[in-house]
Design a protein around this motif. Structure first.
Motif, short mmCIF file in Angstrom:
data_model
loop_
_atom_site.label_atom_id
_atom_site.label_comp_id
_atom_site.label_asym_id
_atom_site.label_seq_id
_atom_site.Cartn_x
_atom_site.Cartn_y
_atom_site.Cartn_z
N SER A 165 0.57 -1.01 0.26
CA SER A 165 0.14 -0.10 0.21
C SER A 165 0.85 1.27 -0.19
O SER A 165 -0.02 2.70 -0.14
CB SER A 165 -1.31 -0.09 1.21
OG SER A 165 -0.18 -0.05 2.14
N ASN B 18 -7.07 13.61 6.16
CA ASN B 18 -6.61 12.39 6.28
C ASN B 18 -5.40 12.28 6.41
O ASN B 18 -5.26 10.60 6.69
CB ASN B 18 -7.47 11.76 5.52
CG ASN B 18 -6.94 12.04 3.99
OD1 ASN B 18 -6.10 13.18 4.09
ND2 ASN B 18 -7.38 10.47 2.96
N LYS C 201 -5.97 4.82 2.99
CA LYS C 201 -6.59 3.91 1.52
C LYS C 201 -8.13 4.21 1.73
O LYS C 201 -8.16 4.08 3.16
CB LYS C 201 -6.29 3.29 0.87
CG LYS C 201 -4.84 3.48 0.42
CD LYS C 201 -4.56 1.66 -0.75
CE LYS C 201 -2.87 2.16 -1.18
NZ LYS C 201 -2.71 2.80 -2.04
N ASN C 202 -9.05 5.20 1.11
CA ASN C 202 -10.95 4.88 1.10
C ASN C 202 -10.76 3.52 0.30
O ASN C 202 -11.98 3.57 -0.01
CB ASN C 202 -11.25 6.18 0.40
CG ASN C 202 -10.60 7.09 1.22
OD1 ASN C 202 -10.43 7.58 2.54
ND2 ASN C 202 -10.61 8.73 0.48
N GLU C 203 -9.80 2.02 0.44
CA GLU C 203 -10.87 0.86 -0.15
C GLU C 203 -9.70 -0.10 0.95
O GLU C 203 -9.47 0.42 1.80
CB GLU C 203 -10.19 0.83 -0.86
CG GLU C 203 -8.84 1.50 -1.59
CD GLU C 203 -8.28 1.40 -3.37
OE1 GLU C 203 -7.41 0.93 -3.67
OE2 GLU C 203 -9.17 1.78 -3.34
N THR D 90 -1.23 7.80 4.98
CA THR D 90 -2.13 7.91 4.27
C THR D 90 -2.30 7.54 4.33
O THR D 90 -2.89 6.24 3.04
CB THR D 90 -1.53 8.83 3.42
OG1 THR D 90 -0.69 8.19 2.48
CG2 THR D 90 -1.28 9.86 3.02
#
Length: 219
Positions: free
Chosen positions: A59, A177, A121-123, A119
């Motif tokens: 990631s 975020n 992730k939105n998934e 940072t």
């Protein structure tokens, strides 16, 4: 598949050198930094070492804010001063006196500061669905890589944790975020201690192997 194969094996001399770098790593404080600026290539090598760290699900959840501006450093230092007073109040008697005598940062003295952010992730992230903190741990691995590369380049690095992360984010105008994981001070130094400074000053004692290794399961 030959192009994906790495047959590199390391010699005993190289293994010993890595061990020496590991055991020579130190947390460098402000009273040890020299004013000499770091070369861009040196800074890039340290950050590239961070990029080589393992990350959950590949990631790579990190970003690095490179800080040289005096006004930014001064604003960050203000957060340290406030939090440091709170920290001192947590200790009592001789421990508090010892705390107040410690130099615990080098924000203004170090030629370079680096804020390291997580940072998310939105998934869903492979390998992070059961242990959500693995993303943050990945960023810590990047910082450790940076620390070791810095030491190999004879550059001092200190990790400042006595900060309000939200105030640091505000100073750096970081996205909502983003989560501050590490605030690092870097620069050439006039001294690398033979042992960790807090060990030398008897803040605590170093744990031995047999104290921390458990085989198979806790009894």
């Amino acid at each position: 598949m030959k192009e994906f194969k790495n047959d590199r094996l390391f010699s005993e001399q190289e293994q010993a050198l890595l061990e020496e770098i590991l055991t020579s790593r130190r947390d460098v404080r402000g009273n040890r930094f020299l004013p000499k600026p770091l070369e861009k290539e040196t800074i890039d090598r340290i950050i590239r070492a961070g990029l080589s760290a393992p990350s959950v699900g590949f990631s790579q959840p990190w970003e690095f804010v490179v800080i040289q501006d005096v006004h930014v450093k001064t604003a960050i230092k203000a957060s340290f001063e406030e939090e440091n007073q709170k920290g001192a109040a947590e200790f009592k008697d001789q421990k508090q006196q010892a705390y107040q005598q410690l130099k615990l940062e080098g924000i203004e003295e170090a030629p370079l500061n680096i804020a390291v952010f997580y940072t998310p992730k939105n998934e869903p992230v492979l390998g992070q669905t059961s242990m959500p903190d693995m993303g943050r741990f990945s960023v810590v691995c990047a910082i450790q890589n940076m620390w070791l590369m810095a030491r190999s380049l004879n550059v001092g690095l200190g990790w400042v944790s006595i900060l309000d992360p939200n105030k640091v984010k505000k100073v750096l105008k970081a996205p909502e975020n983003h989560e501050l994981i590490g605030y690092l001070c870097l620069g050439y130094t006039d001294l690398f201690y033979s042992k960790p400074e807090l060990e030398i000053k008897k803040w605590d004692t170093k744990k031995e192997l047999e104290e921390v290794v458990i085989y198979n399961q806790y009894s």
